[in-house]
Design an enzyme around this catalytic site. Sequence first.
Site, mmCIF file in Angstrom:
data_model
loop_
_atom_site.group_PDB
_atom_site.id
_atom_site.type_symbol
_atom_site.label_atom_id
_atom_site.label_comp_id
_atom_site.label_asym_id
_atom_site.label_seq_id
_atom_site.Cartn_x
_atom_site.Cartn_y
_atom_site.Cartn_z
ATOM 1 N N HIS A 64 0.042 -12.146 0.493
ATOM 2 C CA HIS A 64 -0.833 -11.142 -0.120
ATOM 3 C C HIS A 64 -1.190 -11.475 -1.571
ATOM 4 O O HIS A 64 -0.334 -11.506 -2.439
ATOM 5 C CB HIS A 64 -0.103 -9.786 -0.059
ATOM 6 N N TYR A 115 0.831 -1.209 0.000
ATOM 7 C CA TYR A 115 0.000 0.000 0.000
ATOM 8 C C TYR A 115 0.863 1.256 0.000
ATOM 9 O O TYR A 115 1.513 1.570 1.000
ATOM 10 C CB TYR A 115 -0.940 0.031 1.209
#
Length: 320
Positions: A125, A60
């Site tokens: 992820h 992110y």
Amino acid sequence: MATTLERRELGNTGLKVSYIGFGASPLGNVFGHVSHGNALAAVREALRVGINFFDTSPYYGGTVSETVLGNCLKELGVRRDEIVVSTKCGRYIDGFDFSAERVTRSIDESLARLKMDHVDILHCHDIEFGSLDQIVNETIPALQKLKEAGKIRFIGITGLPLGVFTYVLDRVPPGSVDVILSYCHYSINDSTLEDLLPYLKSKGVGVITASPLAMGLLTENGPPEWHPASPELKSACRAAAAQCKEKGKNISKVALQYSLTNKEISTVLVGMNSPRQVEENVAAALELSHEGIDEDLLQEVSAALEPVKNQTWPSGIQQT
């Protein structure tokens, strides 16, 4: 009226998490710039109202989210045992790497940014972009070593296609994956995660969901330009949002409440970048606890979305 957020057990971990979790991807400026002051105020407000679960990732904002979250928690002097923190490994701004060497290095980098000596959950992820056999045979064993070293307490996996969870969980030793994080599959337009919940429970795996608003589909403003949903699905969601607005209601509130109603799901992650967003989300949750969901409105929205129910889209552009 209830004034504290419900906490739910997360699988067999022993962790109790607020059933709204703080999704920290917006702190990485992925949806527009967030000042340090706004980030700090959002985290402060979340803690004040009883949110104890914070989720981030090195992906992110290219590590910005982890750094900002770590700075905020330190500045606020939060006791480590009062919060549950998850981050991720394997997906980075420059691509995917689920090798044992990279994920082992990744946690040290994440801990430095978060200013912590351990995280509660480390997720692999978006595993659909790697080799699932590598996840089973290399990545998860590497994470087990990190668990033994005390750098992480529990192991998770995330992804969009639900099939990735059963593929991995059927092939790893029982108990080696503690948690899954699914997104966009427990919202009014797509509730397919529900079919998987008995299986996950049988495996002793805790369930986290994200994107109750389907990455912007279930909002008055509509999804971002890049949203991969079909024109038909976008159009149906736009019509449902307009229907709610005509009645003086907000589709986002009923969508969030819908995602919170299933107690088999421990927590729903919602991206937040301001105290106002925290207040709105928590107010919706407390209203749900006190008054229940507006069944008439939910039925109307569900009926409007029925023709496009459970319609999938290609993965690859998400910010989970």
